[in-house]
Design an enzyme around this catalytic site. Sequence first.
Site, PDB file in Angstrom:
ATOM      1  N   HIS A  82       4.067   4.455   5.496  1.00 50.79           N
ATOM      2  CA  HIS A  82       2.729   4.609   6.081  1.00 50.79           C
ATOM      3  C   HIS A  82       2.812   5.117   7.520  1.00 50.79           C
ATOM      4  CE1 HIS A  82      -1.544   3.361   6.763  1.00 50.79           C
ATOM      5  NE2 HIS A  82      -1.099   3.265   8.010  1.00 50.79           N
ATOM      6  N   GLU A  83       3.624   4.457   8.314  1.00 51.59           N
ATOM      7  CA  GLU A  83       3.737   4.849   9.726  1.00 51.59           C
ATOM      8  C   GLU A  83       4.440   6.197   9.874  1.00 51.59           C
ATOM      9  OE1 GLU A  83       2.095   3.343  11.909  1.00 51.59           O
ATOM     10  OE2 GLU A  83       1.546   1.663  10.615  1.00 51.59           O
ATOM     11  N   HIS A 112       1.929   8.971   9.771  1.00 45.52           N
ATOM     12  CA  HIS A 112       1.325   9.228  11.088  1.00 45.52           C
ATOM     13  C   HIS A 112       2.281  10.025  11.976  1.00 45.52           C
ATOM     14  CE1 HIS A 112      -2.050   6.649  10.312  1.00 45.52           C
ATOM     15  NE2 HIS A 112      -1.351   5.527  10.291  1.00 45.52           N
TER      16      HIS A 112
END
Length: 371
Positions: A17-18, A21
């Site tokens: 998820h990170e 980003h």
Amino acid sequence: MYIVGFLLVLGPLITIHEFGHYLVGRLFGVQAEAFSIGFGKEIAGWTDRRGTRWKLSALPLGGYVQFKGDMNPASIPDTEKLAAIPAEERAGSFHFKPLWQRALIVFAGPATNVIVALAIFAGFAMVFGKAEPVGPVEPTVVARFADESAARDAGVRIGDDIVAIDGETTESFADILHAVTLYPDKRVTLTIDRDGSRLAVPVTIASTIEEDSFGNRSKIGRLGIYSGVQEYRSVPVGPGEAAVLAVDQSIGVTRMMVTGIVQIVTGQRSVAELGGPIKIAKYSGEQFSLGAERFVWFVALISLNLAFINLLPIPALDGGHLAFYAAEAVRRKPVGPRGQEIAFRTGIALVLALMVLVTINDLVSLPIFGG
């Protein structure tokens, strides 16, 4: 087993998820100051040649990428810090990027979780194929009743054909299950075909508690009817059809999550059904003990859950940032610093309160406390 399962589920999913980003931020030239798995005090880490601090932190309740110009891990803009950045260095700051780029950077995190779930669902379809009925499509004719049957008590008879529930056409018993299982205690209207005549039969879906082999209990809805015997076979599927099946499954899981949240908010379900990291660890360990197939499927479900939760329009979550960007697009200017600060602080307080609630629920559900 709980710890192993937890680390194998949330660790990779949070990192992915990170990383979503981070990668899209890098694509648009944004400087990442920190990439952390977990919150709080740093346990271990290193700084790369671009100045990004990669670290493992003490509280394994999530993670974050802190971009240049952020006040904190929640990506609240630091107005004083931003004002002090020289013009020639502003290109590397997240908050000076065009609106569409900021939105894509924020959306990239949940998007990677959705992609992971789609890949797993599609992979399962490619390996195991899809279930297809042998012979005619499974009918919706009532073949028999359970010992306790809300449908029978409401006047449904054996041989009745349930053609719709609350106006929604039912073509198979799977459709009936989808319209009933998530809605215990709901009053619905069955449209039945009886000897060529259409009848409307009001019925309250029965509420039953089911318990799995680990003692986990869940409330589900039942009409108290099983179809006639239906045989199925596994049919191979190609990549294109597997992708379509994966999208359908993801939409179905998301609908279940939305339904559950709405029912909790409206009081139809207890807040005790909400779970957090401890419950995820418990379920992770249980699924891990059942083998790779069940465990990987569980990973896909949690990945979709992470995407869904992060897209909720709560300040401090990805969805909150996207809501601010939507307001900025409409107003043609960003929400004022004071308004953003109040909203983000409120959002953080809400998230912390929710974490306390789910942690209490998690602890109560553990076997040591009789759960």
